[in-house]
Scaffold this motif. Structure first.
Motif, short mmCIF file in Angstrom:
data_model
loop_
_atom_site.label_atom_id
_atom_site.label_comp_id
_atom_site.label_asym_id
_atom_site.label_seq_id
_atom_site.Cartn_x
_atom_site.Cartn_y
_atom_site.Cartn_z
N THR A 14 1.31 -1.36 -0.10
CA THR A 14 0.19 -0.22 -0.25
C THR A 14 0.58 1.03 0.17
OG1 THR A 14 -1.63 -1.29 1.35
CG2 THR A 14 -1.85 1.10 1.07
N HIS A 16 0.85 5.22 0.66
CA HIS A 16 0.19 5.47 1.72
C HIS A 16 0.99 7.06 0.80
CE1 HIS A 16 -1.64 3.51 4.56
NE2 HIS A 16 -1.16 2.77 4.37
N HIS A 29 -6.11 8.55 -0.09
CA HIS A 29 -5.13 9.14 0.51
C HIS A 29 -3.60 7.56 0.83
CE1 HIS A 29 -7.00 12.09 2.82
NE2 HIS A 29 -8.49 11.42 2.84
N GLN A 30 -4.67 6.29 0.12
CA GLN A 30 -3.79 5.47 -0.01
C GLN A 30 -4.38 4.43 -1.07
OE1 GLN A 30 -4.74 2.79 3.49
NE2 GLN A 30 -5.88 2.04 2.68
#
Length: 305
Positions: A14, A16, A29-30
């Motif tokens: 992921t 971020h 946001h991610q």
């Protein structure tokens, strides 16, 4: 956009996002990056994206960094990222899974993907054994800033196990079956050593790299265990192999042990040992064997004598 990589459930990468997003632009946001994990020959992590992600991110992403630690069910990878204003950030990603030997006796880490799925990270070099009988893996890597090669050493801490005459196991975590089952030649069992030979095939075109693993030590007979080979380095006891056995007295007054597993399965291994090497406990065992009406006596696998 500046940000940082992290691991989420089942080793999903992921990203971020940290940098501010200009007004009027919608951005998450991610971002979750799904694909197949692999290890390059330079020992860097690579994620090959699935077909849906390739339209946005390209075919694959190679994370610039290095493996800094390996444990029984995880691998720690140090990663360096650079922001748009030139600042660098160093942090670590942890991949969870289990270790296994591949068909060529190479080390492999199975990255857990959930639901019984995994991605294998193949370590393309040849491993060795250190003085404490631990598996150690070394590889050289060039540091771009200095244009020099630096050797990295990774140590896997576990213990050896023998369940078959043509297979040698190195156990890291028995509960998760994390460890290596190496295909070997038939083991050689003598009065003061056990020796196995194997080959690590690094390329289809080259001959396998040969490894000889010799455990030095001594045999003992234990009432509550069976036949035990205590591995030693100098005066230090490293570990012990415990076997069940069917034992009989030979015409030469030596003892012939037919080794068995803890499930009482024959291993196809016979060891002939002098009765003089066992000491007082062995002499008591010998007297018991001589008084038996049967030609053989079973020890170990839950049997007491």
């Amino acid at each position: 956009m500046d940000g940082q990589f992290k691991m989420s459930d089942h080793n999903t990468l992921t990203y971020h996002i940290k940098s501010p997003v200009p007004n009027g632009i919608k951005a998450p946001h991610q971002v979750k990056l799904r694909g197949v994990w692999s290890l390059t020959k330079d020992h860097q992590l690579r994620l090959t994206f699935d077909k849906w992600r390739r339209q946005t991110f390209g075919d694959q992403l190679t994370l610039q960094g290095e493996i800094i630690d390996i444990k029984k069910n995880s691998l720690l990878y140090a990663l360096t990222t650079r922001t748009k204003d030139g600042r660098t950030s160093l942090y670590a990603l942890e991949l969870c899974g289990s270790w296994q030997a591949d068909a060529h006796n190479r080390l492999s880490f199975r990255v857990d993907k959930g639901r019984g799925r995994y991605d294998p990270l193949i370590f393309y070099g040849a491993w060795k054994i250190n003085k404490n009988y631990q598996i150690i893996y070394r590889h050289s890597k060039e540091k771009l800033t200095q244009k020099k090669k630096r050797t990295h050493a990774l140590t896997l801490k576990g213990y050896w196990d023998i369940k078959d005459k043509a297979r040698l196991s190195y156990v890291l975590d028995r509960e998760t079956a994390s460890g290596f089952n190496f295909e070997t030649s038939a083991g050689l069992f003598k009065d003061n050593y056990i020796k196995y030979e194997l080959g690590i095939r690094l390329s289809r075109k080259k001959q396998p790299v040969k490894r000889t693993i010799t455990f030095l030590g001594r045999w003992r007979v234990r009432k509550n265990a069976g036949l035990v080979f205590e591995v030693q380095r100098g005066q230090k006891k490293i570990q012990a192999f415990v076997f069940g056995a069917q034992v009989r007295l030979t015409d030469r007054q030596s003892l012939l042990f037919n080794l068995r597993t803890d499930l009482n399965r024959g291993m196809g291994i016979e060891v002939e040992l002098s009765r003089d090497i066992f000491g007082k406990e062995g002499q008591a065992f010998l007297r018991l064997l001589q008084t038996q009406q049967e030609s053989a006596l079973f020890i170990g696998s839950g049997r007491r004598w």
